[in-house]
Design a protein around this motif. Structure first.
Motif, PDB file in Angstrom:
ATOM      1  N   UNK A 263       0.825  -1.209   0.000  1.00 33.62           N
ATOM      2  CA  UNK A 263       0.000   0.000   0.000  1.00 33.62           C
ATOM      3  C   UNK A 263       0.862   1.263   0.000  1.00 33.62           C
ATOM      4  N   UNK A 264       1.988   1.217   0.696  1.00 33.37           N
ATOM      5  CA  UNK A 264       2.902   2.367   0.691  1.00 33.37           C
ATOM      6  C   UNK A 264       3.563   2.524  -0.674  1.00 33.37           C
ATOM      7  N   UNK A 265       3.956   1.408  -1.271  1.00 32.91           N
ATOM      8  CA  UNK A 265       4.631   1.445  -2.575  1.00 32.91           C
ATOM      9  C   UNK A 265       3.709   1.948  -3.676  1.00 32.91           C
ATOM     10  N   UNK A 266       2.404   1.690  -3.528  1.00 34.94           N
ATOM     11  CA  UNK A 266       1.432   2.137  -4.537  1.00 34.94           C
ATOM     12  C   UNK A 266       0.801   3.471  -4.165  1.00 34.94           C
ATOM     13  N   UNK A 267       1.361   4.129  -3.141  1.00 30.94           N
ATOM     14  CA  UNK A 267       0.906   5.449  -2.682  1.00 30.94           C
ATOM     15  C   UNK A 267      -0.554   5.437  -2.223  1.00 30.94           C
ATOM     16  N   UNK A 268      -1.014   4.282  -1.761  1.00 31.44           N
ATOM     17  CA  UNK A 268      -2.373   4.189  -1.211  1.00 31.44           C
ATOM     18  C   UNK A 268      -2.392   4.617   0.255  1.00 31.44           C
ATOM     19  N   UNK A 269      -1.243   4.516   0.930  1.00 31.06           N
ATOM     20  CA  UNK A 269      -1.085   4.969   2.304  1.00 31.06           C
ATOM     21  C   UNK A 269       0.182   5.799   2.400  1.00 31.06           C
ATOM     22  N   UNK A 270       0.346   6.498   3.525  1.00 27.52           N
ATOM     23  CA  UNK A 270       1.550   7.286   3.757  1.00 27.52           C
ATOM     24  C   UNK A 270       2.193   6.894   5.078  1.00 27.52           C
ATOM     25  N   UNK A 271       3.501   7.064   5.164  1.00 29.28           N
ATOM     26  CA  UNK A 271       4.226   6.774   6.399  1.00 29.28           C
ATOM     27  C   UNK A 271       4.951   8.028   6.888  1.00 29.28           C
ATOM     28  N   UNK A 272       5.060   8.136   8.199  1.00 31.09           N
ATOM     29  CA  UNK A 272       5.813   9.210   8.836  1.00 31.09           C
ATOM     30  C   UNK A 272       6.629   8.598   9.957  1.00 31.09           C
ATOM     31  N   UNK A 273       7.917   8.867   9.984  1.00 33.27           N
ATOM     32  CA  UNK A 273       8.789   8.318  11.020  1.00 33.27           C
ATOM     33  C   UNK A 273       9.048   9.397  12.069  1.00 33.27           C
ATOM     34  N   UNK A 274       8.662   9.104  13.310  1.00 34.31           N
ATOM     35  CA  UNK A 274       8.862  10.044  14.420  1.00 34.31           C
ATOM     36  C   UNK A 274       9.661   9.329  15.504  1.00 34.31           C
ATOM     37  N   UNK A 275      10.883   9.824  15.748  1.00 36.25           N
ATOM     38  CA  UNK A 275      11.775   9.248  16.758  1.00 36.25           C
ATOM     39  C   UNK A 275      11.913   7.741  16.566  1.00 36.25           C
ATOM     40  N   UNK A 276      12.100   7.346  15.325  1.00 31.21           N
ATOM     41  CA  UNK A 276      12.354   5.950  15.002  1.00 31.21           C
ATOM     42  C   UNK A 276      11.118   5.071  14.904  1.00 31.21           C
ATOM     43  N   UNK A 277       9.952   5.614  15.207  1.00 31.21           N
ATOM     44  CA  UNK A 277       8.715   4.822  15.143  1.00 31.21           C
ATOM     45  C   UNK A 277       7.926   5.212  13.901  1.00 31.21           C
TER      46      UNK A 277
END
Length: 740
Positions: A263-277
């Protein structure tokens, strides 16, 4: 209605009269002529009109007023085959764009093959004078749409899914609906359709979908994220998302991890990294929080004017409107005029309204075009009363538009912005992420944003924690009013509210006060007392109107002292059934004329008419009204919401609940002359300070608490804040770093 046949039955005949049809959901009341008799048929029958030959499956029911009827569960419309029958069919205006005259021309030229031409060779229709190529294609599309919806209905009816959903599916997926569902039933889970995941699981199993199908796994992950929007989360930590999704999908964690990465690779979802999480979010909320961050910083940096407020100007306003501001209030006025974005907070009795009136007066004195708004109708009305100026709901200000389901769009946006130069939003703690994004998109750069709220109240019903995140970011000017003024300090309601929020013991005198605590440990006696207070004692002693001025606020819904049980008891006490009173049974509850009801979800498509004749649409989550009319024959009821009357048909009635008792969460943004709070069976997860504080601060003139002091004390001591996963603070920090 009483069921008089248990086994599904089959009927076939010709529709000779349609007495009612709801164009939105297809609900129809009609008369069917069979070989032996004429029968009233009811149900969701889109595109069924007079003259149609139909096959019906369903059951006979006995209507209390209209007698024996046939309730349709599924149907098939038989298309005419002879030229004469086709002419009757086309002349009935079943197909948009084809009336009697056009129908005559089509049948004269193509005879028995008319429908075949319309479906497969619409270009042939252009041989008829007056039918352009565009009109020919439109006629063909409208004709095929009927078959497309029928095919979807037939597929979904196997799983007892109504025609309302079939129409929604066809609108979203078009002519290939059945093909797409067969290929991937989880397409029904997408945003435009939003089927419950559990329902799609049944369809998928019947169609032979493998449990480890990537379509299933991806749909499950997205469903968990959407489901958690209802808990206020705009995102979820990846580890929690994997844990919950694995449980839902009954699969190993690695399968879910693979689905998330897909889903991330197909831009269906987004990720955000905060303090390693790693945090995972739906695109709409990821984009919304990033936009809010960027626009808020821009509005803060570019106010229309940065001329500071001097002490003489504040003195002038004090004299003009007859008030006296203490030092913190004067500071708040100065901060509001010196910053592009400003937040004013404070509990009851701390002078927020006085401060706000001073801010408004100075803005108007400086010729600012000022707009006042609040999240709900009740909050907007109260804001108008307190300021003496017109305030509107945010939805009305932004000119909300309907785009299916609960999806909202606003006519006011970047291309059609609001004209105001300063906007003041009250009850800011109630404003959720998507509404705030919509507001900011409609504001011109240079408009001042002044937000007023009580940070100690419950957060918004919708996803997000806007007010809290803005304050905690420390990027915007904020003033907190804490001093309780003498007049307000004479109120035991106000004293109790401040003691609660400070975690202090509340002392109840129960003498010459506006707050009473009635200790009750037995359910039966507490129930009897609550009913007596609501129906007899409070109206007699204080002159309150039970329905309009007394509100029962419950921490929960399904406990003995929850809203479901209390509403049934209260309805029977204040609005009992009788032969002359209209009522209609819907999903386990008899709605009666005179009942107090609440809208429980946003619906931008419910029509209303104002007392002055103005018409519009849109009733919102938390709106409270009174049923004024019920028409069982036509299947609708009318509800008065203050100055407007809305009409509810069939499935829309499921969006209403009785409102003699409502949950504390649903009371946000509202105030009531008298509030009764039962505290006898509060679930452990709801025994926390913010909920109790919110309930107590809803009362304007009188508050009565019935129940256990131990439960009250437990709630005061539990300062566990409602946990909400959001990305707004992080987005603000990232946007600020990029800007500076």
């Amino acid at each position: 209605m009483e069921q008089i046949s248990k086994q599904p039955e089959f009927l076939e005949g010709t529709v000779i009269r349609v007495t009612f049809k709801n164009k939105e959901n297809g609900y129809t009341v009609a008369v069917l002529k069979t070989n032996s008799e004429d029968i009233i048929i009811v149900g969701e029958l889109p595109f069924v009109d007079e003259g149609d030959v139909v096959s019906l499956y369903g059951e006979y029911v006995l209507h209390s007023t209209y007698g024996r009827q046939f309730k349709v569960s599924s149907f098939e419309k038989k298309m005419p085959t002879t030229a004469a029958a086709i002419l009757r069919y086309l002349s009935s205006r079943t197909i948009r764009g084809v009336g009697p005259a056009t129908a005559q021309k089509i049948v004269e030229r193509f005879g028995d093959k008319s429908l075949e031409i319309i479906e497969n060779s619409p270009e042939e229709l252009t041989r008829i004078k007056g039918i352009t190529a565009g009109k020919a294609q439109e006629i063909s599309y409208e004709y095929k749409k009927q078959f497309g919806i029928r095919e979807v209905m037939l597929l979904l009816s196997k799983f007892e899914i109504s025609a309302v959903w079939a129409i929604k599916v066809y609108k979203a997926l078009g002519e290939r609906s059945v093909e797409l569902i067969n290929q991937n039933p989880y397409v029904l889970c997408n945003d435009n359709i939003d089927f419950p995941f559990e329902t799609v699981e049944e369809i998928a199993e019947a169609l032979g979908t493998e449990p480890t199908s990537r379509n299933r796994l991806c749909a499950g992950v997205e469903y968990v994220l959407r489901k958690n929007l209802m808990n206020g989360h705009t995102c979820l930590p990846e580890d929690k998302l994997i844990e919950v999704s694995s449980r839902l999908l009954a699969c190993e964690a690695e399968y879910v991890e693979d689905a998330i990465n897909t889903l991330l690779a197909t831009f269906s979802l987004n990720e955000t990294v905060i303090e390693g999480r790693r945090f995972i979010s739906l695109n709409s909320f990821y984009n919304a929080e990033n936009y809010i961050a960027a626009k808020m910083l821009a509005l803060n940096d570019f106010p229309r004017s940065d001329i500071p407020v001097n002490e003489l100007e504040i003195d002038y306003v004090q004299n003009k409107i007859g008030i006296t501001l203490e030092d913190t209030q004067r500071q708040a006025v100065s901060m509001a005029l010196s910053n592009g974005a400003f937040i004013l907070t404070g509990g009851p009795g701390t002078g927020k309204t006085t401060t706000l009136n001073a801010i408004i007066d100075i803005l108007e004195h400086r010729d600012f075009d000022v707009c006042l708004a609040a999240p709900t109708g009740r909050a907007a009305k109260r804001m108008s009363e307190l300021t003496g100026r017109q305030a509107v709901t945010l939805h009305r200000l932004l000119e909300v538009e309907f785009s299916g389901g609960e999806k909202q769009t606003f006519a006011r946006n970047e291309k059609n912005p609001l004209t105001c130069e300063a906007i003041i939003i009250d009850e800011m703690s109630m404003v959720d992420t998507l509404v705030f994004e919509g507001l900011l998109r409609a504001l011109k750069l240079g408009c001042r944003v002044i937000m007023v709220g009580d940070i100690d109240q419950l957060p918004s019903v919708g996803a997000g924690n806007i007010l809290n995140d803005l304050i905690e970011s420390r990027l915007f000017a904020t003033c907190s009013l804490t001093k309780v003024f003498r007049q307000a300090g004479n109120s035991d309601i106000v004293k109790a509210a401040h003691s609660i929020i400070n975690g202090e013991t509340v002392k109840f005198s129960n003498k010459d006060t506006d707050l009473f605590f009635v200790r009750q440990g037995e359910f039966d006696s507490a129930e009897e007392l609550l009913l007596d207070l609501y129906v007899r004692r409070l109206p007699t002693a204080y002159g309150f109107n039970s329905r309009d001025e007394i509100q029962i606020l419950c921490p929960s819904r399904k406990t003995p002292f929850g809203t479901v049980n209390l509403n049934a008891l209260l309805q029977n006490a204040v609005n009992p059934a009788n032969r002359s009173k209209k009522e209609i049974f819907f999903k386990g509850f008899y709605f009666r004329a005179g009942d107090k009801v609440m809208q429980i979800k946003n619906n931008y498509d419910i029509d209303w008419v104002k007392d002055n004749g103005e018409i519009g649409s849109g009733i919102f989550n938390g709106d409270i009204g009174t049923i004024i009319d019920i028409d069982k024959r036509e299947g609708f009821l009318k509800v008065r919401f203050e100055d407007r009357v809305a009409t509810y048909y069939s499935e829309e009635m499921g969006e209403l609940e009785p409102a003699y008792a409502i949950t504390v969460h649903k009371s946000q943004g509202s105030e009531f002359d008298c509030v009764i709070i039962p505290l006898l069976d509060v679930p452990p997860l709801l025994k926390y300070r913010n909920l109790l504080y919110t309930a107590v601060t809803r009362a304007k003139k009188l508050l009565v608490i019935i129940g256990s002091e131990e439960i009250f004390s437990q709630m005061v001591k539990n300062n566990k804040k409602t946990l909400r996963y959001t990305l707004l603070k992080n987005s603000l920090y990232e946007a600020a770093d990029e800007a500076y």
